[in-house]
Design an enzyme around this catalytic site. Structure first.
Site: not given
Ligand SMILES: *[C@@H]1O[C@H](CO)[C@@H](O)[C@H](O)[C@H]1NC(C)=O
Ligand SMILES: *[C@@H]1O[C@H](CO)[C@@H](O)[C@H](O)[C@H]1NC(C)=O
Ligand SMILES: *[C@@H]1O[C@H](CO)[C@@H](O)[C@H](O)[C@H]1NC(C)=O
Length: 242
Positions: A69, A119, A123
């Site tokens: 993920h 992502e 992040h």
């Protein structure tokens, strides 16, 4: 005429490439402001059952059941830095040479590229003190999943994806034994039945990024939501992208 159109197309594309994307409009946190990394994985067969991905979306044949993920710099379960470098937008060209990316990091909802952009920008940019480029972040994350081999852990302890129900206690203790720390197990309910849908592993922020204990609030977080019994299904063959 064609040349002019081409020129406008190219300048539109390059302008698109150089503006901050819709996700991270402004810088929200500082690069490096975290105390752990979380390798967040999907148990992808469950996402297949839930999302019924379109033919061009979903896993390729040969994909492992646990896929990536994201790799999230974090502090506690509900406190993490995000959007640390809005100017470092996702570029597909950065990912071309990342081995096995499409095998290990796929979406069942929309394009893989959308997941990767999310992502990285939300992040990955916060970990630029560790992984300076988008290429390094994706490569390191794929290497980490390959090293931890969550699928092999299940197989080694005799759990084959099937329609059987397993007890939370058994599955937790298997991962606990193999990883030396209790994992965070996430489940999804589909038609009143619980299925394993994800597993979170906390990692040290220093190379070689060993598995460490997750901050204690992770164990009471909304992610750690599996009931006493749940299923660990196989991939439905309809899920593979054609
Ligand atoms: C859930 O129920 C729907 C409607 O009956 C069905 O189409 C679907 O296949 C079921 N999904 C699972 C995972 O059982
Ligand atoms: C992979 O591609 C990236 C981006 O083009 C480049 O910076 C990196 O050096 C390449 N890595 C290898 C191992 O070729
Ligand atoms: C990814 O990282 C590994 C280990 O650090 C390295 O051996 C490999 O060449 C890298 N691959 C790419 C495509 O950057």
């Amino acid at each position: 005429m064609i040349i002019t159109h081409l020129f406008f197309l190219l300048s539109a594309l390059s302008r698109f490439e150089s503006v901050p994307n819709a996700l991270c409009k402004t810088k929200e946190s500082e690069i490096g402001d975290f105390t752990n990394l979380v390798l967040a994985t999907f148990y992808l067969p469950t996402h297949c059952l839930r999302d019924n991905p379109k033919p061009a979306v979903g896993p390729v044949r040969g994909a492992p059941e646990f896929t990536i993920h994201g790799l999230w710099p974090g502090r506690t379960a509900d406190d993490w830095p995000q959007c640390c470098s809005p100017e470092s937008i996702h570029r597909a060209s950065q990912l071309r040479n990342v081995t096995d990316l499409v095998k290990y990091w796929v979406s069942t909802k929309g394009s893989d590229d959308k997941l990767w952009a999310h992502e990285w920008e939300k992040h990955g940019t916060c970990g630029m003190n560790l992984f300076r480029t988008e290429n390094a972040y994706f490569n390191a994350t794929v290497e980490l999943l390959k090293r931890i081999q969550l699928d092999r852990i299940l197989y080694k302890y005799g759990i084959q994806p099937s329609s059987k129900e397993y007890s939370n206690q058994l599955v937790s203790s298997i991962f606990n034994r193999a990883l030396h720390y209790k994992p965070i197990l996430e489940c999804s309910t589909i038609n009143q039945t619980s299925y394993l849908s994800g597993l979170y592993v906390c990692l040290d922020v220093l190379w070689p990024y060993d598995v460490v204990a997750c901050p204690s609030d992770y164990y009471i977080s909304k992610q750690n939501n599996c009931p006493d019994k749940f299923r660990i299904p196989p991939y439905p063959s309809s899920c593979f992208r054609s």
